[in-house]
Design an enzyme around this catalytic site. Structure first.
Site, PDB file in Angstrom:
ATOM      1  N   CYS A   1     -67.149  39.969  20.448  1.00 14.58           N
ATOM      2  CA  CYS A   1     -65.721  39.643  20.385  1.00 14.58           C
ATOM      3  C   CYS A   1     -65.361  39.001  21.728  1.00 14.58           C
ATOM      4  O   CYS A   1     -66.226  38.764  22.557  1.00 14.58           O
ATOM      5  CB  CYS A   1     -64.901  40.904  20.139  1.00 14.58           C
ATOM      6  SG  CYS A   1     -65.014  42.037  21.500  1.00 14.58           S
TER       7      CYS A   1
ATOM      8  N   ARG B   1     -54.070  46.288  15.435  1.00 15.95           N
ATOM      9  CA  ARG B   1     -55.285  47.050  15.127  1.00 15.95           C
ATOM     10  C   ARG B   1     -55.240  48.425  15.775  1.00 15.95           C
ATOM     11  O   ARG B   1     -55.807  49.375  15.272  1.00 15.95           O
ATOM     12  CB  ARG B   1     -56.510  46.318  15.688  1.00 15.95           C
ATOM     13  CG  ARG B   1     -56.909  45.081  14.952  1.00 15.95           C
ATOM     14  CD  ARG B   1     -58.177  44.540  15.523  1.00 15.95           C
ATOM     15  NE  ARG B   1     -59.153  45.617  15.672  1.00 15.95           N
ATOM     16  CZ  ARG B   1     -60.221  45.520  16.447  1.00 15.95           C
ATOM     17  NH1 ARG B   1     -60.432  44.434  17.145  1.00 15.95           N
ATOM     18  NH2 ARG B   1     -61.076  46.518  16.531  1.00 15.95           N
TER      19      ARG B   1
ATOM     20  N   ASP C   1     -60.116  49.895  29.252  1.00 21.02           N
ATOM     21  CA  ASP C   1     -59.067  49.535  28.288  1.00 21.02           C
ATOM     22  C   ASP C   1     -57.685  49.489  28.932  1.00 21.02           C
ATOM     23  O   ASP C   1     -56.750  48.979  28.321  1.00 21.02           O
ATOM     24  CB  ASP C   1     -59.038  50.538  27.121  1.00 21.02           C
ATOM     25  CG  ASP C   1     -60.285  50.442  26.281  1.00 21.02           C
ATOM     26  OD1 ASP C   1     -60.530  51.363  25.485  1.00 21.02           O
ATOM     27  OD2 ASP C   1     -61.036  49.464  26.446  1.00 21.02           O
TER      28      ASP C   1
ATOM     29  N   LYS D   1     -57.020  55.918  18.334  1.00 14.01           N
ATOM     30  CA  LYS D   1     -57.810  54.967  17.527  1.00 14.01           C
ATOM     31  C   LYS D   1     -59.305  55.202  17.785  1.00 14.01           C
ATOM     32  O   LYS D   1     -60.099  55.266  16.863  1.00 14.01           O
ATOM     33  CB  LYS D   1     -57.467  53.534  17.909  1.00 14.01           C
ATOM     34  CG  LYS D   1     -58.447  52.499  17.364  1.00 14.01           C
ATOM     35  CD  LYS D   1     -58.148  51.092  17.788  1.00 14.01           C
ATOM     36  CE  LYS D   1     -58.739  50.727  19.100  1.00 14.01           C
ATOM     37  NZ  LYS D   1     -60.147  50.304  19.092  1.00 14.01           N
ATOM     38  N   ASN D   2     -59.668  55.359  19.047  1.00 11.76           N
ATOM     39  CA  ASN D   2     -61.094  55.432  19.390  1.00 11.76           C
ATOM     40  C   ASN D   2     -61.696  56.793  19.120  1.00 11.76           C
ATOM     41  O   ASN D   2     -62.897  56.981  19.296  1.00 11.76           O
ATOM     42  CB  ASN D   2     -61.303  55.012  20.850  1.00 11.76           C
ATOM     43  CG  ASN D   2     -61.027  53.531  21.031  1.00 11.76           C
ATOM     44  OD1 ASN D   2     -60.890  52.806  20.035  1.00 11.76           O
ATOM     45  ND2 ASN D   2     -60.885  53.093  22.252  1.00 11.76           N
TER      46      ASN D   2
ATOM     47  N   LEU E   1     -78.683  49.842  22.393  1.00  9.67           N
ATOM     48  CA  LEU E   1     -78.790  51.263  22.772  1.00  9.67           C
ATOM     49  C   LEU E   1     -78.670  52.169  21.539  1.00  9.67           C
ATOM     50  O   LEU E   1     -79.336  53.207  21.444  1.00  9.67           O
ATOM     51  CB  LEU E   1     -77.718  51.623  23.809  1.00  9.67           C
ATOM     52  CG  LEU E   1     -77.811  50.838  25.115  1.00  9.67           C
ATOM     53  CD1 LEU E   1     -76.670  51.200  26.045  1.00  9.67           C
ATOM     54  CD2 LEU E   1     -79.157  51.060  25.789  1.00  9.67           C
TER      55      LEU E   1
ATOM     56  N   ARG F   1     -71.335  42.572  23.226  1.00  8.66           N
ATOM     57  CA  ARG F   1     -71.289  43.906  22.627  1.00  8.66           C
ATOM     58  C   ARG F   1     -72.512  44.170  21.733  1.00  8.66           C
ATOM     59  O   ARG F   1     -72.413  44.372  20.540  1.00  8.66           O
ATOM     60  CB  ARG F   1     -69.973  44.104  21.902  1.00  8.66           C
ATOM     61  CG  ARG F   1     -68.814  43.845  22.870  1.00  8.66           C
ATOM     62  CD  ARG F   1     -67.485  44.200  22.335  1.00  8.66           C
ATOM     63  NE  ARG F   1     -67.301  45.646  22.264  1.00  8.66           N
ATOM     64  CZ  ARG F   1     -66.172  46.180  21.791  1.00  8.66           C
ATOM     65  NH1 ARG F   1     -65.221  45.418  21.339  1.00  8.66           N
ATOM     66  NH2 ARG F   1     -66.051  47.489  21.741  1.00  8.66           N
TER      67      ARG F   1
HETATM   68  C1  EPZ Z   1     -65.681  51.878  22.929  1.00  9.49           C
HETATM   69  O1  EPZ Z   1     -66.349  50.679  22.575  1.00  9.49           O
HETATM   70  C2  EPZ Z   1     -64.216  51.637  22.617  1.00  9.49           C
HETATM   71  N1  EPZ Z   1     -64.060  51.355  21.182  1.00  9.49           N
HETATM   72  C3  EPZ Z   1     -63.697  50.449  23.436  1.00  9.49           C
HETATM   73  O2  EPZ Z   1     -62.307  50.328  23.165  1.00  9.49           O
HETATM   74  C4  EPZ Z   1     -63.888  50.775  24.920  1.00  9.49           C
HETATM   75  O3  EPZ Z   1     -63.479  49.671  25.691  1.00  9.49           O
HETATM   76  C5  EPZ Z   1     -65.375  51.074  25.185  1.00  9.49           C
HETATM   77  O4  EPZ Z   1     -65.810  52.156  24.338  1.00  9.49           O
HETATM   78  C6  EPZ Z   1     -65.619  51.472  26.630  1.00  9.49           C
HETATM   79  O5  EPZ Z   1     -64.839  52.585  26.948  1.00  9.49           O
HETATM   80  C7  EPZ Z   1     -64.110  52.384  20.312  1.00  9.49           C
HETATM   81  O6  EPZ Z   1     -64.299  53.535  20.691  1.00  9.49           O
HETATM   82  C8  EPZ Z   1     -63.930  52.048  18.869  1.00  9.49           C
HETATM   83  P1  EPZ Z   1     -69.626  50.871  24.841  1.00  9.49           P
HETATM   84  P2  EPZ Z   1     -67.978  50.645  22.552  1.00  9.49           P
HETATM   85  O7  EPZ Z   1     -70.727  50.976  23.853  1.00  9.49           O
HETATM   86  O8  EPZ Z   1     -68.493  51.929  22.046  1.00  9.49           O
HETATM   87  C9  EPZ Z   1     -72.653  47.668  26.528  1.00  9.49           C
HETATM   88  C10 EPZ Z   1     -60.306  49.235  22.692  1.00  9.49           C
HETATM   89  O9  EPZ Z   1     -59.638  48.376  23.275  1.00  9.49           O
HETATM   90  N2  EPZ Z   1     -73.535  48.097  25.438  1.00  9.49           N
HETATM   91  O10 EPZ Z   1     -69.342  52.037  25.735  1.00  9.49           O
HETATM   92  O11 EPZ Z   1     -68.362  49.404  21.855  1.00  9.49           O
HETATM   93  C11 EPZ Z   1     -71.451  46.891  25.985  1.00  9.49           C
HETATM   94  O12 EPZ Z   1     -71.804  45.539  25.789  1.00  9.49           O
HETATM   95  C12 EPZ Z   1     -61.813  49.101  22.612  1.00  9.49           C
HETATM   96  O13 EPZ Z   1     -59.837  50.249  22.130  1.00  9.49           O
HETATM   97  C13 EPZ Z   1     -74.836  47.599  25.390  1.00  9.49           C
HETATM   98  O14 EPZ Z   1     -75.248  46.818  26.237  1.00  9.49           O
HETATM   99  O15 EPZ Z   1     -68.280  50.506  24.102  1.00  9.49           O
HETATM  100  C14 EPZ Z   1     -70.425  47.058  27.073  1.00  9.49           C
HETATM  101  O16 EPZ Z   1     -70.644  46.112  28.094  1.00  9.49           O
HETATM  102  C15 EPZ Z   1     -62.298  47.851  23.314  1.00  9.49           C
HETATM  103  N3  EPZ Z   1     -75.652  47.977  24.366  1.00  9.49           N
HETATM  104  C16 EPZ Z   1     -70.706  48.475  27.600  1.00  9.49           C
HETATM  105  O17 EPZ Z   1     -72.032  48.805  27.159  1.00  9.49           O
HETATM  106  C17 EPZ Z   1     -75.237  48.859  23.400  1.00  9.49           C
HETATM  107  O18 EPZ Z   1     -76.044  49.189  22.501  1.00  9.49           O
HETATM  108  C18 EPZ Z   1     -69.739  49.522  27.059  1.00  9.49           C
HETATM  109  O19 EPZ Z   1     -69.859  49.536  25.687  1.00  9.49           O
HETATM  110  C19 EPZ Z   1     -73.911  49.353  23.458  1.00  9.49           C
HETATM  111  C20 EPZ Z   1     -73.075  48.956  24.487  1.00  9.49           C
END
Ligand code: EPZ
Length: 421
Positions: A117, A400, A308, A22-23, A126, A122
């Protein structure tokens, strides 16, 4: 609302084949906005999030057709809109991933602010900082965020991510492929999904090096052509079935997986006493040889232990000998499943981002609620070993991200059915 009814099931045994990730498929679909030619993506899982991404791409001008089961053709000869539909974006945070591709190809992108969520705010700061570094002007209108490239288009730059965000790395990579000059993303996310995306973009003619490390180099090109790509297997689904074998004390052969992508999960389960036989694209996971001991987990960006997998692993830790500790460092609110597991008889105490799980819990069926995709999977796993019947609601979360979820578990001997009421 639909629910899953899960009953105590014997040890799960048999074979399961892992679906496309999915990711990975979501950023790959967004990347198909970049070239004017047709892209073909294979091993596309049948998921609600994929259906939503198809709608979003179509609303932007892509022609999306399913050539055969699991194979998508995405042809974006012209982008007819640079604003993603508010209602669609609101349903799926990952739709933010079209922003980088729109900005890269058209020099403008408008995205409704993606909602947070259950697991956290989220933010997308960045992502936006990366676009700004490439010369885009960011403005926050009433209900959407707009990014507009400067008069000379996007210009390559060195970008240091405060946190190795997966989505930000993917979005900046897609925005930078047409930027003039060279872009470096430092402190980049190293997840396998980043590598899958870079491989797809390079097949289109992009010049990306270093994906999978903390520094990614993108040399701007003027044109991309269509490409064909097969989505990598889902490492989180792989981990979920590894834990299904562990928690039910069963034995499951997991086929069409990449063991290398779940190394921290293999190491941690072996530490607990689970026997795991690793082959090139499959594993045999044996929870039937016990004993099962406690272990401590700290979630980290890849290659650390994946956030995850934290909740399904916690469900398993309620059944082992002794006390375990789980520290969640990636999301600020990813223990929502704890109250649900406690309703089933688990004994878990939380202080800040640390959870202490007492083992040897005697789980009993209960009415519980999925609070996110992976928490839902954790509750189903717990339901397979709890006495009596467990009713899991809010299962749209699970649907999902897990393809043929019920069928795969039923084939392994899990007693689970969906009721619509
Ligand atoms: C991806 O989400 C995955 N989703 C998530 O999977 C996964 O948990 C996550 O990466 C971490 O591995 C998809 O790939 C579609 P991040 P993403 O940006 O990209 C903070 C699942 O269950 N952050 O690496 O949204 C954020 O708040 C889902 O399949 C900022 O602060 O994750 C979080 O605390 C859930 N500012 C941390 O970084 C930003 O601009 C990690 O977020 C972006 C992120």
């Amino acid at each position: 609302m639909a629910k899953y009814i899960v009953e105590k099931s014997g040890p799960l045994r048999g074979e399961v084949s892992i679906s496309g990730s999915k990711n990975s498929v979501l950023p790959l679909m967004a990347a198909a906005l970049l070239p004017e030619d047709e892209c073909i993506i294979r091993s596309v899982p049948e998921l609600r999030d994929v259906a939503l991404m198809k709608e979003i791409l179509a609303s932007l001008g892509s022609e999306v057709t399913e050539i055969e089961e699991g194979t998508l053709s995405i042809h974006t000869e012209n982008i007819t809109s640079t604003q993603a539909d508010f209602n669609l974006v609101n349903k799926m945070r990952a739709s933010i991933l079209v922003m980088g591709a729109l900005l890269g190809r058209k020099g403008i992108a408008r995205i409704p602010r993606p909602g947070g969520c259950a697991i956290g705010k989220r933010p997308i700061d960045l992502h936006l900082k990366g676009f700004q570094a490439l010369g885009a002007i960011i403005s926050e209108k009433e209900e959407y965020i707009e990014a507009v490239a400067g008069p000379q288009g996007l210009i390559g730059e060195n970008i240091y991510l405060d946190f190795p965000s997966v989505g930000a790395t993917e979005n900046i990579m897609m925005a930078a492929v047409f930027a003039s000059g060279t872009t470096y993303i430092e402190n980049a996310a190293e997840e396998p999904e980043i590598v899958d995306l870079a491989n797809f973009l390079n097949k289109m003619g992009a010049k990306i090096r270093g994906a999978g490390t903390d520094t990614i180099k993108i040399e701007g090109v003027t044109k991309l052509h269509g490409a064909r790509h097969t989505v990598i297997p889902d490492r989180i689904e792989t981990a979920t079935f590894m834990l299904a074998a562990a928690i039910t004390r069963g034995a499951i052969a997991i086929n069409n997986c990449i063991p290398d992508h779940v190394k921290p999960v293999i190491a941690k389960l072996r530490e607990c006493g689970v026997r795991i036989e690793v082959h090139e694209d499959s594993m045999i996971v044996r929870g039937d040889l016990g004993p099962h001991n406690a272990a401590n987990i700290k979630t980290l960006p890849y290659p650390g232990f994946p956030t995850d997998v934290q909740s399904p692993f916690m469900a398993y830790l309620t059944t082992v000998e002794g006390q375990s500790e789980v520290i969640e460092t990636v999301f600020e609110n990813r223990f929502m499943h704890v109250t649900q597991l406690d309703k089933m008889g688990a004994m878990i105490d939380i202080s800040g981002n640390k959870a202490i799980i007492r083992g040897n819990s005697h789980l009993r069926g209960s009415q519980v609620m999925a609070t996110d995709l992976r928490a839902g999977a954790a509750l189903v796993l717990a339901g397979f070993v709890a006495d009596g019947e467990t009713e899991v609601s809010e299962i749209y979360h699970i649907e999902r991200g897990y393809e043929h979820f019920i069928e795969k578990f039923a084939k392994l001997g899990g007693t689970i059915r969906k009721v619509d009421n």
